[in-house]
Design an enzyme around this catalytic site. Structure first.
Site, PDB file in Angstrom:
ATOM      1  N   ARG A 149      48.071  -9.381 -14.865  1.00  0.00           N
ATOM      2  CA  ARG A 149      47.338 -10.595 -15.599  1.00  0.00           C
ATOM      3  C   ARG A 149      47.754 -11.883 -15.369  1.00  0.00           C
ATOM      4  O   ARG A 149      46.913 -12.839 -15.422  1.00  0.00           O
ATOM      5  CB  ARG A 149      46.771  -9.983 -16.948  1.00  0.00           C
ATOM      6  CG  ARG A 149      45.968  -8.861 -16.914  1.00  0.00           C
ATOM      7  CD  ARG A 149      45.557  -8.531 -18.480  1.00  0.00           C
ATOM      8  NE  ARG A 149      45.060  -7.103 -18.226  1.00  0.00           N
ATOM      9  CZ  ARG A 149      44.714  -6.174 -19.199  1.00  0.00           C
ATOM     10  NH1 ARG A 149      45.020  -6.589 -20.453  1.00  0.00           N
ATOM     11  NH2 ARG A 149      44.173  -5.183 -19.038  1.00  0.00           N
TER      12      ARG A 149
ATOM     13  N   LYS B 195      41.090   4.805 -15.058  1.00  0.00           N
ATOM     14  CA  LYS B 195      41.713   3.719 -15.211  1.00  0.00           C
ATOM     15  C   LYS B 195      41.921   3.526 -16.718  1.00  0.00           C
ATOM     16  O   LYS B 195      41.126   3.641 -17.806  1.00  0.00           O
ATOM     17  CB  LYS B 195      41.076   2.477 -14.713  1.00  0.00           C
ATOM     18  CG  LYS B 195      41.969   1.277 -14.877  1.00  0.00           C
ATOM     19  CD  LYS B 195      41.089   0.006 -14.290  1.00  0.00           C
ATOM     20  CE  LYS B 195      41.824  -1.302 -14.645  1.00  0.00           C
ATOM     21  NZ  LYS B 195      41.276  -2.495 -14.069  1.00  0.00           N
TER      22      LYS B 195
ATOM     23  N   SER C  60      51.642  -3.311 -12.071  1.00  0.00           N
ATOM     24  CA  SER C  60      52.648  -4.423 -12.261  1.00  0.00           C
ATOM     25  C   SER C  60      53.789  -4.297 -13.123  1.00  0.00           C
ATOM     26  O   SER C  60      54.922  -4.289 -12.850  1.00  0.00           O
ATOM     27  CB  SER C  60      51.933  -5.572 -12.503  1.00  0.00           C
ATOM     28  OG  SER C  60      50.940  -5.464 -13.549  1.00  0.00           O
TER      29      SER C  60
ATOM     30  N   CYS D 143      35.854  -7.744 -17.554  1.00  0.00           N
ATOM     31  CA  CYS D 143      35.640  -7.135 -16.259  1.00  0.00           C
ATOM     32  C   CYS D 143      34.035  -6.968 -16.116  1.00  0.00           C
ATOM     33  O   CYS D 143      33.358  -6.649 -14.950  1.00  0.00           O
ATOM     34  CB  CYS D 143      36.154  -5.785 -15.962  1.00  0.00           C
ATOM     35  SG  CYS D 143      38.002  -5.563 -16.445  1.00  0.00           S
TER      36      CYS D 143
ATOM     37  N   ARG E  73      40.466  -4.484 -23.454  1.00  0.00           N
ATOM     38  CA  ARG E  73      39.632  -3.774 -22.726  1.00  0.00           C
ATOM     39  C   ARG E  73      39.246  -2.364 -22.885  1.00  0.00           C
ATOM     40  O   ARG E  73      38.863  -1.580 -22.118  1.00  0.00           O
ATOM     41  CB  ARG E  73      40.145  -3.937 -21.196  1.00  0.00           C
ATOM     42  CG  ARG E  73      40.484  -5.183 -20.556  1.00  0.00           C
ATOM     43  CD  ARG E  73      40.460  -5.051 -18.932  1.00  0.00           C
ATOM     44  NE  ARG E  73      41.130  -6.319 -18.223  1.00  0.00           N
ATOM     45  CZ  ARG E  73      40.684  -7.639 -18.176  1.00  0.00           C
ATOM     46  NH1 ARG E  73      39.786  -7.904 -19.064  1.00  0.00           N
ATOM     47  NH2 ARG E  73      41.478  -8.380 -17.734  1.00  0.00           N
TER      48      ARG E  73
ATOM     49  N   LYS F  45      45.191   5.512 -12.595  1.00  0.00           N
ATOM     50  CA  LYS F  45      45.903   4.286 -12.937  1.00  0.00           C
ATOM     51  C   LYS F  45      46.195   4.033 -14.319  1.00  0.00           C
ATOM     52  O   LYS F  45      45.425   4.223 -15.073  1.00  0.00           O
ATOM     53  CB  LYS F  45      45.107   2.944 -12.221  1.00  0.00           C
ATOM     54  CG  LYS F  45      45.629   1.748 -12.711  1.00  0.00           C
ATOM     55  CD  LYS F  45      44.821   0.837 -12.136  1.00  0.00           C
ATOM     56  CE  LYS F  45      45.156  -0.619 -12.454  1.00  0.00           C
ATOM     57  NZ  LYS F  45      44.365  -1.743 -12.278  1.00  0.00           N
TER      58      LYS F  45
HETATM   59  C1  PBG Z   1      41.060  -5.519 -12.267  1.00  0.00           C
HETATM   60  C2  PBG Z   1      42.323  -5.040 -12.033  1.00  0.00           C
HETATM   61  C3  PBG Z   1      43.666  -4.860 -12.888  1.00  0.00           C
HETATM   62  C4  PBG Z   1      44.852  -4.083 -12.451  1.00  0.00           C
HETATM   63  C5  PBG Z   1      43.935  -3.970 -11.043  1.00  0.00           C
HETATM   64  N1  PBG Z   1      42.619  -4.489 -11.140  1.00  0.00           N
HETATM   65  C6  PBG Z   1      43.858  -5.528 -14.229  1.00  0.00           C
HETATM   66  C7  PBG Z   1      43.245  -4.993 -15.522  1.00  0.00           C
HETATM   67  O1  PBG Z   1      42.369  -4.114 -15.672  1.00  0.00           O
HETATM   68  O2  PBG Z   1      43.350  -5.452 -16.509  1.00  0.00           O
HETATM   69  C8  PBG Z   1      45.905  -3.981 -12.878  1.00  0.00           C
HETATM   70  C9  PBG Z   1      47.110  -3.753 -11.790  1.00  0.00           C
HETATM   71  C10 PBG Z   1      48.298  -4.030 -12.220  1.00  0.00           C
HETATM   72  O3  PBG Z   1      48.926  -4.168 -13.284  1.00  0.00           O
HETATM   73  O4  PBG Z   1      49.174  -3.857 -11.057  1.00  0.00           O
HETATM   74  N2  PBG Z   1      40.366  -4.965 -13.503  1.00  0.00           N
END
Ligand code: PBG
Length: 333
Positions: A215, A205, A284, A130, A227, A258
């Site tokens: 992903r 997050k 997701s 990121c 991450r 989140k």
């Molecule tokens: C981007 C991002 C992610 C998600 C939303 N924005 C992926 C991550 O951090 O790996 C995940 C959303 C989801 O799983 O629905 N950084």
């Protein structure tokens, strides 16, 4: 009777009575539908791990967004899949980047829907992180031999946000979890004449395995490492309050927790401490688990969807970002 009686007990069987005393109302007004957009024409590529979700080209996305709007869903959240990736994720802030094109088209053709753009580099960088990656000496403080250059990333995230705002985004939503990103973005927007573009910050997050299907959808898995150096430890709750607090001080207008379902306690605690509108991201993995079980016939999918979304709302979320938005809207009609 010897014990104190809760009189509505009997009346719970009565739907009218239940309606009368119901504490939580899940409404279509609370929902945000995420979309994945990529280059091309007539493209609609199914995402295997997320049944019912697709990578759309802009033309097909417009059709989809019209439907979403007709269902009464007030907002969408956009993720882009660029035509090429590089070390610094330059397609994220390119004038003709995929999100920039999508947003300006949506604003022209379906003006009456709120467009939120996710601001991150992971879909745009070749390494899938990121932020900017720099090599370091392997050692006790850094076993992997690389680290994310937080401060170098801030400038890029500010550029991304500004270029989305210029394209017409109503709200920008930084999700990279870099320290200081909200402040950097706020300053960039203010200085460039976008003082009224709000920031929805992915404040708390977590470094969650629930992002797995996303992903695949966004073609953004990290090519090495994970991450954990920038996303939160799943075991921490107080740290979430600290992260939210910092984002508010930096200028966030909407805060976010989140994932949602495995973090309802965090949603509740954030809601109790802070006054800003609170978003929760039903991610997701949470979506795909329901779909998989539904397909197997192991659960009543429709009822489970409404139960999950109602629980997220009951925990304290004002805004729910969910891939179930369309089907939920249909059920709530
Ligand atoms: C981007 C991002 C992610 C998600 C939303 N924005 C992926 C991550 O951090 O790996 C995940 C959303 C989801 O799983 O629905 N950084």
């Amino acid at each position: 009777m010897q014990y104190p009686v809760y009189r509505p007990r009997r009346l719970r069987q009565n739907e009218n009575f239940r309606r009368l005393i119901r504490e939580t109302q899940l409404r279509v007004d609370n929902l945000v539908m995420p979309f994945f957009v990529r280059e091309g024409k007539g493209v609609k590529i199914p995402i295997p791990s997320m049944p019912g979700n697709f990578q759309f080209s802009v033309d097909n996305l417009l059709k989809e967004i019209k439907q979403v709007k007709d269902l009464g869903i007030p907002a969408i959240l956009l993720f882009g899949i660029p035509r090429k990736k590089d070390e610094l994720g330059s397609q994220a802030y390119a004038k003709d980047g995929i999100i920039q094109k999508a947003v300006s088209n949506i604003k022209e053709k379906v003006p009456d829907i709120l467009v939120i753009t996710d601001v991150c580099l992971c879909e745009y960088t070749a390494h899938g992180h990121c932020g900017v990656v720099k090599k370091t000496a392997r050692g006790r403080s850094c076993a992997s031999g690389f680290e994310i250059d937080n401060d170098a990333t801030l400038e890029l995230l500010a550029n991304v946000s500004l270029s989305y705002a210029k394209a017409g985004a109503d709200i920008v939503a930084p999700s990279a979890m870099m320290d200081g990103e909200v402040k950097a973005i706020r300053q960039a927007l203010d200085n460039a004449g976008y003082p009224n573009t709000p920031i929805m910050a992915y404040s708390a997050k977590y470094a969650s395995s629930f992002y797995g299907p996303f992903r695949q959808a966004a073609e953004s898995p990290p090519q090495f490492g994970d991450r954990k150096s920038y996303q939160m430890d799943i075991a921490n709750a107080k740290e979430a309050l600290q992260e939210v607090n910092l984002d508010i001080l930096e200028g966030a207008d909407i805060i976010m927790v989140k994932p949602a379902l495995a973090y309802l306690d965090i949603i509740r605690r954030v809601k109790e401490k802070f006054c800003l509108p609170l978003a929760a991201y039903n991610v997701s993995g949470e979506f795909s688990m329901v779909k998989a079980c539904g397909k197997l016939g192991w659960i009543d999918e429709q009822k489970i969807i409404l139960e999950i979304l109602t629980s997220i709302k009951r925990a304290g979320a004002d805004i729910i970002i969910t891939y179930h938005a369309k089907e939920a809207a249909e059920m709530l009609e």
